[in-house]
Design a protein around this motif. Structure first.
Motif, PDB file in Angstrom:
ATOM      1  N   PRO A 116       0.805  -1.175   0.096  1.00  0.00           N
ATOM      2  CA  PRO A 116      -0.045  -0.016   0.014  1.00  0.00           C
ATOM      3  C   PRO A 116       0.904   1.383   0.065  1.00  0.00           C
ATOM      4  CG  PRO A 116      -0.285  -1.071   2.165  1.00  0.00           C
ATOM      5  CD  PRO A 116       0.557  -2.068   1.331  1.00  0.00           C
ATOM      6  N   ALA A 117       1.985   1.052   0.436  1.00  0.00           N
ATOM      7  CA  ALA A 117       2.943   2.294   0.400  1.00  0.00           C
ATOM      8  C   ALA A 117       3.221   2.791  -0.789  1.00  0.00           C
ATOM      9  CB  ALA A 117       4.216   2.086   1.404  1.00  0.00           C
ATOM     10  N   LEU A 127       1.537   1.777  -3.282  1.00  0.00           N
ATOM     11  CA  LEU A 127       0.455   2.362  -3.938  1.00  0.00           C
ATOM     12  C   LEU A 127       0.079   3.919  -3.785  1.00  0.00           C
ATOM     13  CD1 LEU A 127      -2.544   1.569  -5.205  1.00  0.00           C
ATOM     14  CD2 LEU A 127      -3.415   1.378  -3.160  1.00  0.00           C
ATOM     15  N   LEU A 128       0.238   4.346  -2.575  1.00  0.00           N
ATOM     16  CA  LEU A 128       0.153   5.716  -2.211  1.00  0.00           C
ATOM     17  C   LEU A 128       0.907   6.741  -2.886  1.00  0.00           C
ATOM     18  CD1 LEU A 128      -0.637   5.296   1.735  1.00  0.00           C
ATOM     19  CD2 LEU A 128      -2.359   5.587  -0.217  1.00  0.00           C
ATOM     20  N   TYR A 157       2.204   6.091  -5.772  1.00  0.00           N
ATOM     21  CA  TYR A 157       1.725   5.937  -7.113  1.00  0.00           C
ATOM     22  C   TYR A 157       0.398   7.056  -7.275  1.00  0.00           C
ATOM     23  CZ  TYR A 157      -0.762   4.821 -11.304  1.00  0.00           C
ATOM     24  OH  TYR A 157      -1.628   4.825 -12.521  1.00  0.00           O
ATOM     25  N   ILE A 158      -0.313   7.119  -6.436  1.00  0.00           N
ATOM     26  CA  ILE A 158      -1.605   8.029  -6.427  1.00  0.00           C
ATOM     27  C   ILE A 158      -1.144   9.424  -6.268  1.00  0.00           C
ATOM     28  CG2 ILE A 158      -3.395   8.757  -4.941  1.00  0.00           C
ATOM     29  CD1 ILE A 158      -3.729   6.048  -3.920  1.00  0.00           C
ATOM     30  N   PHE A 159       0.064   9.737  -5.613  1.00  0.00           N
ATOM     31  CA  PHE A 159       0.764  10.996  -5.413  1.00  0.00           C
ATOM     32  C   PHE A 159       1.458  11.371  -6.609  1.00  0.00           C
ATOM     33  CE2 PHE A 159       0.552  11.165  -0.796  1.00  0.00           C
ATOM     34  CZ  PHE A 159       0.347  12.361  -0.682  1.00  0.00           C
ATOM     35  N   TYR A 181       0.359  10.305  -9.766  1.00  0.00           N
ATOM     36  CA  TYR A 181      -0.425  10.232 -10.632  1.00  0.00           C
ATOM     37  C   TYR A 181      -1.371  11.562 -10.540  1.00  0.00           C
ATOM     38  CZ  TYR A 181      -4.748   8.915 -13.544  1.00  0.00           C
ATOM     39  OH  TYR A 181      -5.722   8.816 -14.257  1.00  0.00           O
ATOM     40  N   ASN A 182      -1.454  11.740  -9.145  1.00  0.00           N
ATOM     41  CA  ASN A 182      -2.419  13.230  -8.933  1.00  0.00           C
ATOM     42  C   ASN A 182      -1.682  14.438  -9.333  1.00  0.00           C
ATOM     43  OD1 ASN A 182      -4.743  13.975  -7.542  1.00  0.00           O
ATOM     44  ND2 ASN A 182      -3.239  15.095  -6.172  1.00  0.00           N
ATOM     45  N   LYS A 185      -2.005  14.691 -12.991  1.00  0.00           N
ATOM     46  CA  LYS A 185      -3.450  15.070 -13.185  1.00  0.00           C
ATOM     47  C   LYS A 185      -3.568  16.647 -12.896  1.00  0.00           C
ATOM     48  CE  LYS A 185      -6.940  13.096 -10.394  1.00  0.00           C
ATOM     49  NZ  LYS A 185      -7.943  12.781  -9.913  1.00  0.00           N
ATOM     50  N   LEU A 207      -8.822   8.366  -8.192  1.00  0.00           N
ATOM     51  CA  LEU A 207      -7.960   8.178  -9.562  1.00  0.00           C
ATOM     52  C   LEU A 207      -8.518   8.623 -10.535  1.00  0.00           C
ATOM     53  CD1 LEU A 207      -5.096   5.392  -9.026  1.00  0.00           C
ATOM     54  CD2 LEU A 207      -4.760   7.732  -8.932  1.00  0.00           C
ATOM     55  N   TYR A 242      -9.333  17.626  -9.478  1.00  0.00           N
ATOM     56  CA  TYR A 242      -7.856  17.586  -8.704  1.00  0.00           C
ATOM     57  C   TYR A 242      -8.088  18.041  -7.313  1.00  0.00           C
ATOM     58  CZ  TYR A 242      -3.220  18.799  -7.087  1.00  0.00           C
ATOM     59  OH  TYR A 242      -2.148  19.127  -6.319  1.00  0.00           O
ATOM     60  N   VAL A 243      -7.566  17.138  -6.631  1.00  0.00           N
ATOM     61  CA  VAL A 243      -7.527  17.193  -4.936  1.00  0.00           C
ATOM     62  C   VAL A 243      -6.116  17.331  -4.467  1.00  0.00           C
ATOM     63  CG1 VAL A 243      -8.142  16.293  -2.653  1.00  0.00           C
ATOM     64  CG2 VAL A 243      -9.502  15.705  -4.759  1.00  0.00           C
ATOM     65  N   LEU A 249      -3.597  16.350  -2.527  1.00  0.00           N
ATOM     66  CA  LEU A 249      -3.804  15.295  -1.493  1.00  0.00           C
ATOM     67  C   LEU A 249      -3.143  15.335  -0.230  1.00  0.00           C
ATOM     68  CD1 LEU A 249      -3.331  12.279  -3.906  1.00  0.00           C
ATOM     69  CD2 LEU A 249      -5.457  12.990  -2.865  1.00  0.00           C
ATOM     70  N   PHE A 305      -8.144  11.575   2.138  1.00  0.00           N
ATOM     71  CA  PHE A 305      -7.079  10.773   1.768  1.00  0.00           C
ATOM     72  C   PHE A 305      -6.139  10.074   2.624  1.00  0.00           C
ATOM     73  CE2 PHE A 305      -2.605  10.534   0.527  1.00  0.00           C
ATOM     74  CZ  PHE A 305      -2.561   9.615  -0.558  1.00  0.00           C
ATOM     75  N   LEU A 333      -5.866   1.942   5.307  1.00  0.00           N
ATOM     76  CA  LEU A 333      -5.433   0.753   4.376  1.00  0.00           C
ATOM     77  C   LEU A 333      -4.125   0.272   5.064  1.00  0.00           C
ATOM     78  CD1 LEU A 333      -5.410  -0.687   1.557  1.00  0.00           C
ATOM     79  CD2 LEU A 333      -4.047   1.324   0.683  1.00  0.00           C
ATOM     80  N   LEU A 334      -3.100   1.215   5.350  1.00  0.00           N
ATOM     81  CA  LEU A 334      -1.964   0.642   5.913  1.00  0.00           C
ATOM     82  C   LEU A 334      -2.238  -0.298   7.225  1.00  0.00           C
ATOM     83  CD1 LEU A 334       0.025   3.716   5.528  1.00  0.00           C
ATOM     84  CD2 LEU A 334       0.448   1.801   4.483  1.00  0.00           C
ATOM     85  N   PHE A 363      -4.260  -3.530   5.796  1.00  0.00           N
ATOM     86  CA  PHE A 363      -3.336  -4.393   4.912  1.00  0.00           C
ATOM     87  C   PHE A 363      -2.264  -4.958   5.814  1.00  0.00           C
ATOM     88  CE2 PHE A 363      -1.401  -5.025   0.823  1.00  0.00           C
ATOM     89  CZ  PHE A 363      -2.490  -5.985   0.416  1.00  0.00           C
TER      90      PHE A 363
END
Lengths: 261, 233
Positions: A21-22, A24-25, A27-29, A31-32, A35, B155, B160-161, B163, B169, B176-177, B180
């Motif tokens: 998940p780290a 993943l986070l 990647y989200i950053f 990607y954002n 964006k 996503l 746009y947010v 983060l 978020f 999640l962390l 998981f």
């Protein structure tokens, strides 16, 4: 040993379960951020488009004013001067002749009024574009034909769907005006053929003249910048393309395709 | 008194304090419910520790026996009760977060129904004084799915947010962390209960996970109070 293996396995699995998940986070950053950049670029493009649209509107207005100026000076001004001369030359002692001259003056005056009405229509040029690209181009052709120097064949193929795009109409109308200006100023053509075609995906404008033509590669840089480059730039702004075909002495064929609506 | 202040309780109490400061005036009612959840977590931890202290002598005595196997922990029932509130409150927050993108009602109801069935099943299977491990594992998987689905929608969203300052978020990231990361310990719980009765491996893992969870949640509350900006397009 087996106990330790299990413990190690749990620690490693937990680490993996935390790393997944780290990442993943992360990647989200990333990607954002992309964006954000994309949204900024879109806003920038919108700004350029809006600025171009305003410029186009101003140019159409300027063109209208020029036409009005020329018409007032060359046509209505002449008609009114002639009316004034005719009225001044009336001799009341000769009623028959006076009657004739008054009739001529009335006729000249009516012609002036008719010309004034046409100019009034031209003043609402932008309104004309709102009514439809076909009509706006038809009106423009009307002015060209009025000069008596050109024979214009205008054809509209297909029908514009219910969904219109006034911004694109405006830009395409301005491109048409610029193309007509080029034909009038440089082509020495006698016949002009204009074809406007609508399809489900795009609108195409084809202008063919039988004028002097030109060599695209020999065109002076200043001329390129003023006319054709402007046309190309405008078409690209709305996602369109310009195809130019010309040879000295063989006339010019220009086709513009713009995705529509 | 010192026994009450462990890494877990301190991180939970700090998070509760931050939640009280930041979320009391929150316009969104769902966020205010998190204060109640954190309060329940803190109370459960303190009650759990006090029970452990009370029975510690008895346990020490039992541990001296060579055949001693700790299958039942005296304070587990408190955590089993907490599980219900965790499932309810966290599902509610996910319901609110996912509602922005989809009609999450059915998804959350199905999740809670599965939780309810498993909870009752384990209650019948081994009673109230043994950890409801299957229920906890499935609940963790469900929260992981909700979190991943939230990120997927985030996503996909064209707006746009920022983060770094998004309360939602950071709250979902912490969740999640934690869930998981805890899945491995939960899966091996039965084996560990036999091999490692004092949970020497999982205790530090949970300490780290708790710091991550409550750290993320605390920052999320701070964002909610002072830093959150609405989505910009």
């Amino acid at each position: 040993m087996a106990n330790n293996d299990i413990k190690e396995l749990i620690i490693i699995t937990t680490l993996i379960f935390l790393l997944a998940p780290a990442f993943l986070l992360l990647y989200i950053f990333v990607y954002n951020r992309r964006k954000k950049r994309h949204i900024e670029e879109k806003a920038q493009l919108k700004m350029v488009f809006d600025a171009e649209l305003i410029k186009t509107q101003l140019e159409i207005q300027e063109q209208t004013m020029q036409t009005i100026g020329v018409e007032l000076h060359d046509n209505i001004g002449q008609l009114l001067s002639l009316t004034s001369l005719t009225l001044n030359s009336i001799e009341l002692d000769h009623p028959d002749k006076a009657q004739q001259k008054i009739g001529a003056a009335i006729e000249l005056n009516l012609k002036s009024i008719k010309e004034m009405r046409l100019l009034g229509k031209l003043l609402h040029g932008e309104q004309l574009v709102k009514q439809g690209l076909e009509e706006a181009i038809r009106s423009e052709i009307g002015w060209i034909e009025k000069s008596g120097r050109f024979m214009v064949n205008y054809q509209v193929d297909g029908e514009k769907g219910a969904a219109a795009n006034p911004d694109k109409d405006l830009i395409l109308f301005r491109i048409t005006q610029e193309l007509f200006n080029n034909v009038i100023k440089h082509s020495r053509a006698a016949n002009i053929s204009v074809k406007l075609s609508f399809s489900a995906e795009d609108v195409r404008l084809l202008i063919i003249d039988d004028g002097a033509g030109f060599d695209l590669n020999d065109l002076p840089e200043t001329q390129k910048g003023m006319g054709l480059k402007n046309i190309q730039k405008r078409a690209e702004i709305v996602g369109g393309q310009v195809f130019i075909q010309s040879q000295p002495g063989e006339g010019t064929c220009i086709e513009i395709g713009i995705p529509y609506p | 008194m010192g026994r009450f202040f462990t890494i877990n309780t301190v991180s939970e109490l700090i998070c509760l304090l931050i939640a009280l400061i930041c979320l009391v005036t929150a316009k969104d009612q769902v966020w205010r419910y998190l204060i109640v959840l954190l309060l329940l977590i803190c109370v459960t931890e303190l009650v759990g520790i006090s029970i452990k202290i009370k029975y510690v002598k008895e346990l020490d005595y039992l541990k001296t026996h060579p055949n001693f196997q700790m299958t039942v922990k005296p304070n587990v029932w408190v955590y089993n009760i907490l599980l219900i509130f965790q499932a309810g409150f966290i599902s509610l927050v996910f319901y609110d977060l996912l509602m922005r993108y989809i009609n999450s009602k059915l998804l959350i109801i199905i999740g809670l129904a599965i939780f309810g069935v498993l909870y009752v099943y384990e209650l019948i299977q081994h009673g109230f004084f043994v950890k409801h491990n299957i229920t906890t594992t499935v609940l963790s998987v469900m929260f992981v799915i909700y979190s991943l689905y939230y990120f997927y929608e985030l996503l996909k969203d064209s707006s746009y947010v920022e983060l770094r300052y998004s309360a939602e978020f950071w709250w979902v990231s912490g969740t999640l962390l934690f869930y998981f990361g805890s899945i491995a310990s939960l899966i091996f719980f039965q084996i560990l209960a036999k091999l490692d009765p004092h949970f020497e491996v999982t205790v530090p893992i949970y300490k780290i996970l708790n710091i991550i969870l409550y750290g993320c949640w605390s920052y999320s509350f701070i964002c909610r109070r002072w830093l959150t900006t609405t989505s910009k397009s």
